[in-house]
Design a protein around this motif. Structure first.
Motif, PDB file in Angstrom:
ATOM      1  N   SER A   1      -4.852   3.074  -1.819  1.00  0.00           N
ATOM      2  CA  SER A   1      -5.531   3.694  -0.687  1.00  0.00           C
ATOM      3  C   SER A   1      -5.709   5.180  -0.984  1.00  0.00           C
ATOM      4  O   SER A   1      -4.735   5.882  -1.261  1.00  0.00           O
TER       5      SER A   1
ATOM      6  N   VAL B   1      -7.010  -0.873   4.058  1.00  0.00           N
ATOM      7  CA  VAL B   1      -6.836  -1.396   2.700  1.00  0.00           C
ATOM      8  C   VAL B   1      -5.962  -2.654   2.720  1.00  0.00           C
ATOM      9  O   VAL B   1      -6.255  -3.652   2.044  1.00  0.00           O
TER      10      VAL B   1
ATOM     11  N   ARG C   1      -6.340   5.350   5.867  1.00  0.00           N
ATOM     12  CA  ARG C   1      -7.021   4.094   5.528  1.00  0.00           C
ATOM     13  C   ARG C   1      -6.050   3.019   5.042  1.00  0.00           C
ATOM     14  O   ARG C   1      -6.482   1.950   4.618  1.00  0.00           O
ATOM     15  N   ASP C   2      -4.754   3.292   5.106  1.00  0.00           N
ATOM     16  CA  ASP C   2      -3.765   2.333   4.598  1.00  0.00           C
ATOM     17  C   ASP C   2      -3.900   0.970   5.261  1.00  0.00           C
ATOM     18  O   ASP C   2      -3.886  -0.069   4.596  1.00  0.00           O
TER      19      ASP C   2
ATOM     20  N   VAL D   1       0.844  -1.201   0.000  1.00  0.00           N
ATOM     21  CA  VAL D   1       0.000   0.000   0.000  1.00  0.00           C
ATOM     22  C   VAL D   1       0.877   1.247   0.000  1.00  0.00           C
ATOM     23  O   VAL D   1       0.637   2.211  -0.748  1.00  0.00           O
TER      24      VAL D   1
END
Length: 318
Positions: free
Chosen positions: A259, A268, A264-265, A169
């Motif tokens: 992401s 995800v 929100r990493d 990510v």
């Protein structure tokens, strides 16, 4: 217990690991292209031997041969006993056979060389650099762009923490940061010649109530627009001197780890893992190496995009 490295040493370690990774990637190509792996792997080891001498302040003259380093480094006051001389002798023999006699390495030879070089680095990097593991050498050190370098470093930290998905990510974010947030996609829908396109367009413009013909023209224009945008992005990759096939593999690997927001990493990454999308160590290493190469290429081409000196002076306040 590792000690902090000075920036120049860290950068040289990063470069030799980059050369090593390139050798490993070359070894996976079909013959005879895979033969160049011998040259990359030999260069990586030699770069390490020279750096070890500099780091330990061992006096070495320019005529020191490849296999002489073991004895010279061992006998020096601040020296170290390096392991792996038998494997490195095999590497040197195969490299010389290729370079000076044209002897092409077999797949078994390349597998043995890779194992020998990997073992050499795993054993000797910690000996010279006080506990530093070879796989802890951060190739991010050779990335010129600060924001991208910091993200690739962070990805390495997440990998060492055991979360390869989260590392992917962050690598995805690094790539999009490098290209100013614009991704690079495929070539879009396949376009075919349509001898009626011009007439259909004229008719659609002349007869706005002909919905069927208008829809057809709209789809064709939409496909043309998408393909043009996609090809424009691909041309950016090609003009940087990057391999389009490597890019396509990179894009297939990285696409599952996008992401939109940094906060929100983790979410995800967890969703990707829940779907079974967990990269192997080799896949993660490939993506990291591709970003390193892209970053260096972007930096090099930036010099050629500068305005002429007289324009720079004229527009300096804009």
């Amino acid at each position: 217990m590792t000690t902090a490295l000075d920036p120049q040493t860290a950068k040289r370690l990063a470069f030799l690991r980059l050369v090593y990774e390139q050798g490993v990637q070359q070894s996976r190509l079909p013959a005879p292209l895979n033969a160049t792996a011998l040259l990359f792997l030999h260069d990586a080891v030699e770069l390490f031997l020279v750096l070890a001498g500099d780091h330990l302040r061992v006096q070495l003259d320019r005529k020191t041969s490849f296999l002489d380093y073991w004895d010279r480094l061992k006998k020096a006051p601040n020296g170290v006993h390096l392991s792996g001389v038998a494997g490195m002798r095999r590497l040197n023999d195969h490299r010389n056979g290729l370079k000076h006699a044209g002897n092409m390495p077999s797949p078994d030879v390349l597998d043995q060389v890779k194992a020998d070089v990997s073992s050499f680095f795993d054993d000797n990097v910690p000996r010279v650099f006080q506990g530093l593991a070879f796989d802890a050498i951060d190739m991010a050190e050779v990335i010129p762009q600060g924001p991208v370098r910091r993200l690739v470093r962070e990805a390495g930290e997440r990998e060492r923490d055991g979360s390869r998905s989260l590392a992917m990510v962050i690598l995805n974010r690094a790539f999009y940061t490098l290209f100013d947030g614009r991704g690079v996609r495929g070539f879009g829908s396949t376009l075919r010649k349509d001898p009626w396109l011009a007439n259909n367009l004229r008719s659609a413009l002349a007869q706005p109530n002909d919905r069927m013909r208008g829809d057809k023209v709209a789809r064709q224009i939409e496909d043309l627009h998408k393909a043009t945008v996609d090809m424009q992005e691909v041309v950016r990759i090609l003009t940087l001197g990057l391999d389009i096939h490597e890019y396509r593999r990179f894009e297939r690997l990285i696409r599952e780890f996008w992401s939109h927001k940094e906060e929100r990493d983790v979410e995800v990454a967890q969703r990707a893992e829940g779907s079974g999308h967990v990269p192997t160590q080799e896949e993660l290493g490939f993506c990291r190496q591709f970003i390193v190469q892209a970053a260096i290429s972007v930096f090099e081409t930036a010099e050629h995009r500068k305005l002429p000196s007289w324009y720079a002076e004229e527009f300096r306040d804009f």
